[in-house]
Write a protein that holds these residues in place. Structure first.
Motif, mmCIF file in Angstrom:
data_model
loop_
_atom_site.group_PDB
_atom_site.id
_atom_site.type_symbol
_atom_site.label_atom_id
_atom_site.label_comp_id
_atom_site.label_asym_id
_atom_site.label_seq_id
_atom_site.Cartn_x
_atom_site.Cartn_y
_atom_site.Cartn_z
ATOM 1 N N ALA A 80 1.908 -4.196 -3.048
ATOM 2 C CA ALA A 80 2.544 -2.899 -3.305
ATOM 3 C C ALA A 80 4.013 -3.151 -3.645
ATOM 4 C CB ALA A 80 2.425 -2.005 -2.072
ATOM 5 N N SER B 30 6.670 2.140 -0.512
ATOM 6 C CA SER B 30 5.210 2.168 -0.696
ATOM 7 C C SER B 30 4.464 1.613 0.518
ATOM 8 C CB SER B 30 4.828 1.351 -1.936
ATOM 9 O OG SER B 30 5.057 -0.028 -1.694
ATOM 10 N N ALA C 187 0.341 1.826 1.520
ATOM 11 C CA ALA C 187 -0.366 0.545 1.426
ATOM 12 C C ALA C 187 -0.998 0.186 2.766
ATOM 13 C CB ALA C 187 0.596 -0.552 0.980
ATOM 14 N N VAL D 55 3.886 -6.175 0.643
ATOM 15 C CA VAL D 55 4.800 -5.280 -0.070
ATOM 16 C C VAL D 55 5.898 -6.164 -0.654
ATOM 17 C CG1 VAL D 55 6.311 -3.279 0.081
ATOM 18 C CG2 VAL D 55 4.310 -3.447 1.601
#
Lengths: 342, 342
Positions: free
Chosen positions: B315, B320, B324, B339
């Protein structure tokens, strides 16, 4: 007149609960001494042992052992006296333990390793070789010493605490400096466990209507949580114990009598095994023959010197075995369940 | 202009399923290099790791770890680059792994043992230190090698097989000569597990409406039964696997994601632990630091030489992370969920 051997056969398999109608009493002639083959020994049984594992054998389902065949003598441990022998290591009058089954006499092929063992009854009573100094005692030893591995100061809980296995578990754990809490069915059994066997506490599960009430009593009896649990029953007791287990606790699964009639008893919260990083291990003592010498030495010594106490429920005569066995499954026995045959 | 550090805090605890509203994005100034105390290191995170254990931390219940405190940065593993240092062992530009949390920068007290570790990214990509060559990889190693102890020819099953942990379990077991069967959610994941990772078979649990259907597929994939099971999910899959376990099988319990939302998932037939004489053990890798050197050597070597494959779901940007993470809990990721922050 020919000597007769009364035997109990498994006649048919239980549908749900076992009952006396699953068994059949028959009578067959005892072989004459001169009819023995080389290596054979004729044993007159003094005591037959009744044990919960026999219920599992009555089912025709996948388990760790072959099902008990229909129409054959029920399997069972026996202790008795040699009455005829064609094996050099066994003489008439020797006291021996073996798997003679639910009958008064057995012919044993003594050349088979482990089939028959001589026992010393000068300091330990014969019947104890079916209990504290026999298979139940070694079962207790293996589960406690090899799986739970208790350390002084830890708390150990054992279910069916007044029984043949549980009573040994608790006394061995006390001897190692543990706090020991039993679970048993009935105030008399609990009083015995605490006052005679020396456990620190005992919970009468019959005095608790539900899991919440039982758990409350368990919590009070285990103020520092539980480090080791020796499981003989399953069901509500196991669920409650898991909630009290400390990190890195050990659970030895010896029996789950609660599910023996075919209805599986779910474990409510298996995630506790992860949360508390538990080690849960099932075992069958017959698969660990290497532990016998070590176990027998400690158990025999403790019984001979009075440091290991035990109690027996004795039924009289082979014909009483089925009723006594069904009583054992319902917890009606108090201590090791035997059938006296002489 | 002051450099800002975007952070995700736990704002409130989930009632049942976790949701994005449990999290809160905030922004705080990054400390200037000259504001660091002696021994402190300022790290710019390149990747944040998202892992199922974080869901457990969001609850306020008894577990193996302290709950994640409200109003503070979510806990999480990070890999990044030193941007300022007042510790002799760390220089600007060093690549480091640590527990930086759900944020873009962290100030680490590098004098604390294990708080920050330098990593060699010349042969292993930086992100792999959060996956196959990081905590998930060592988790796989510990559960498989130390608990399951697989022998060549045995059958090992692993759930969440395409994930960060499961993919390593399977490849390590294959390297030891086992038959390896994965369980994953979706045909694409199963195809990957078999075709890319080299598992012998993979069962798509989403293709089976009930336990009976799943069990049938499991039976076909494990003709010789199951000797080792690496558990990441719990529920129906665990019940079915227990029915296929061979005598003396080992079950390593690493996760039970099925119960993370608070509803315990019962184990239907715990008596199988006894019947099959199983060893069932829960573990948390952080409690076994002694295994890291051994595990990192094997895992790092396998990744560097291409013998250990892995896949990542990445992600973009710290904002986010909540979405996620929720996707990870529902199995929407494919491989290690990261991430990317740079």
């Amino acid at each position: 007149m020919t000597l007769m051997n009364q035997q109990i056969l498994l006649d048919n398999r239980p549908q749900g609960e076992a009952s006396v109608s699953n068994f059949k009493l028959v009578s067959t002639p005892v072989p004459a001494a001169d009819a023995l083959a080389d290596g054979q020994v004729l044993v007159r049984h003094h005591y037959l042992s009744l044990d919960p594992y026999m219920r599992g054998r009555m089912n025709d389902s996948k388990s760790y052992a072959e099902p008990q065949p229909l129409g054959q003598v029920m399997i069972g441990g026996t202790v008795g006296e040699v009455v005829a022998s064609k094996h050099a290591r066994f003489a008439v009058g020797d006291h021996v333990v073996g798997l003679g089954g639910w009958q008064e006499y057995s012919v044993v092929d003594a050349t088979q390793r482990g089939a028959l063992s001589k026992v010393d009854t000068s300091r330990v009573p014969m019947s104890a070789y079916l209990g504290s100094v026999g298979m139940p005692g070694v079962t207790a030893f293996y589960g406690l010493i090899k799986i739970i591995q208790p350390k002084a100061g830890e708390t150990v809980v054992v279910s069916a605490a007044s029984g043949a296995v549980g009573s040994v578990v608790g006394q061995l754990a006390k001897a190692r400096g543990c706090r020991v809490v039993g679970v048993a069915g009935g105030a008399d059994k609990c009083a015995y466990v605490v006052n005679e066997l020396g456990f620190d506490a005992c919970i009468d599960y019959k005095a608790h209507a539900d899991a919440r009430s039982f758990y409350k009593a368990l919590k009070e009896a285990t103020p520092n949580g539980i480090d080791g649990y020796f499981e003989n029953v399953g069901g509500m007791i196991l669920d409650s114990v898991l909630l009290r287990m400390n990190a890195f606790g050990r659970v030895a699964i010896c029996g789950m009598i609660a599910g023996y009639n075919g209805e599986p008893t779910p474990l409510q919260n298996p995630a506790l095994i992860l949360v508390n990083r538990l080690k849960v291990e099932g075992f069958i003592v017959s698969e660990h023959p290497e532990v016998w010498p070590e176990a027998m030495q400690e158990l025999g010594g403790m019984v001979a010197t009075g440091r290991m106490k035990f109690r027996e429920s004795v039924a009289q005569g082979i014909a009483s075995a089925p009723e006594a066995f069904l009583g054992l499954l319902k917890g009606r026995n108090f201590g090791k369940q035997l059938v006296k045959l002489v």
